[in-house]
Design an enzyme around this catalytic site. Structure first.
Site, PDB file in Angstrom:
ATOM      1  CD  GLU A  49      -2.956   0.842   2.223  1.00 32.57           C
ATOM      2  OE1 GLU A  49      -3.744   1.716   2.499  1.00 32.57           O
ATOM      3  OE2 GLU A  49      -2.715  -0.132   3.220  1.00 32.57           O
ATOM      4  CG  ASP A  60      -2.889   9.019   7.057  1.00 33.20           C
ATOM      5  OD1 ASP A  60      -3.049   7.656   7.104  1.00 33.20           O
ATOM      6  OD2 ASP A  60      -3.226   9.658   5.699  1.00 33.20           O
TER       7      ASP A  60
END
Length: 266
Positions: A49, A60
């Site tokens: 990824e 995030d």
């Protein structure tokens, strides 16, 4: 067959749990981005990824936010990421690569142009955090080009919407292990095992679990009920500051190999 589908078929046949490391493209060093990808595969990654640096990575936590900031400060953009995937493909024709990121860079690049260039580079799927299923018509050109749209599900996903996600999932369904940002330390396998088992019973694709997986122990616990384990922030944190190719590769292997060993242990 798309590489993601092929890889999960191989994993299922071998009764193995997939290992999906996440790294931010261009961090810690743009010069060694391709070498890092190869090191991850050498250490046992089944899929990669690859995070596309973005200035407002809302899903995030601080570790990956700072990694994006560092990569952007070094001039890394979407074109660089596609170029690195193409270079990676010169030696590795099999390992699936999923680009994880946000809609804005793709929209600016142009959906049709991105789809064409991503497929040419060897990208297999995209996970665009801020493009939910309900808005995914804008990604039609990506799917038509053969890219898998990786969808996200969470503990807060309502039953009706979960059913829609299970029906529409491509490649694999990414289950966020808790309601929060990447890297948070709140993983509780007992809270999510039943939920993931139910999703796997209804999803058309394998189910990967991420957010909060930090080491071999937590990865092994997740592997008891998931088709794949995604691990990102802890790896990105381990790589931070490495500036030599050998050091980047060594840190990646040292981090990932024990996790691979744990996943493969009886």
């Amino acid at each position: 067959m798309n590489r993601i589908d092929a890889r999960f078929a191989q994993l299922k046949a071998a009764h193995r749990t997939g290992l999906i490391p996440f790294v931010t493209a261009g961090d810690p060093s743009p010069e060694h981005a391709v070498a890092l990808m190869h090191a991850l595969v050498d250490a046992g990654a089944d899929l990669i990824e690859l995070g596309v640096p973005f200035s407002d990575p809302m899903a995030d936590g601080p570790v990956i936010q700072h990694a994006s900031e560092r990569a952007i400060a070094k001039g890394v953009g979407l074109a660089d990421v596609l170029g690195w995937v193409a270079q990676f493909r010169q030696r590795d024709a099999d390992t699936p690569v999923v680009l994880m990121g946000y809609l804005n860079p793709v929209e600016i690049h142009g959906y049709a142009r991105f789809a064409r260039e991503a497929v040419q580079a060897g990208v297999d799927g995209v996970l665009l955090v801020d493009c939910p299923l309900e808005e995914s018509a804008v990604l039609a050109s990506l799917r038509e080009a053969g890219l898998r749209q990786i969808l996200l599900a969470a503990p807060t996903t309502a039953p009706a919407r979960m059913a829609a996600l299970c029906e529409s999932a491509e490649g694999f369904l990414y289950y966020v292990s808790f309601a929060g940002i990447t890297g948070a330390g709140r993983l509780s396998t007992s809270d999510i095992a039943a939920r993931v088992a139910d999703i796997r019973a209804h999803a058309r694709t394998p189910v990967a679990v991420g957010f909060g997986v930090r080491d071999a122990q937590s990865a092994k616990a997740i592997a008891a009920f998931a088709d794949a384990v995604v691990i990102g922030s802890a790896l990105v944190e381990r790589l931070a500051g490495a500036d030599e190719e050998g050091e980047v590769a060594a840190r990646a292997r040292a981090f990932l190999e024990p996790i691979r060993t744990a996943l493969d242990a009886p």
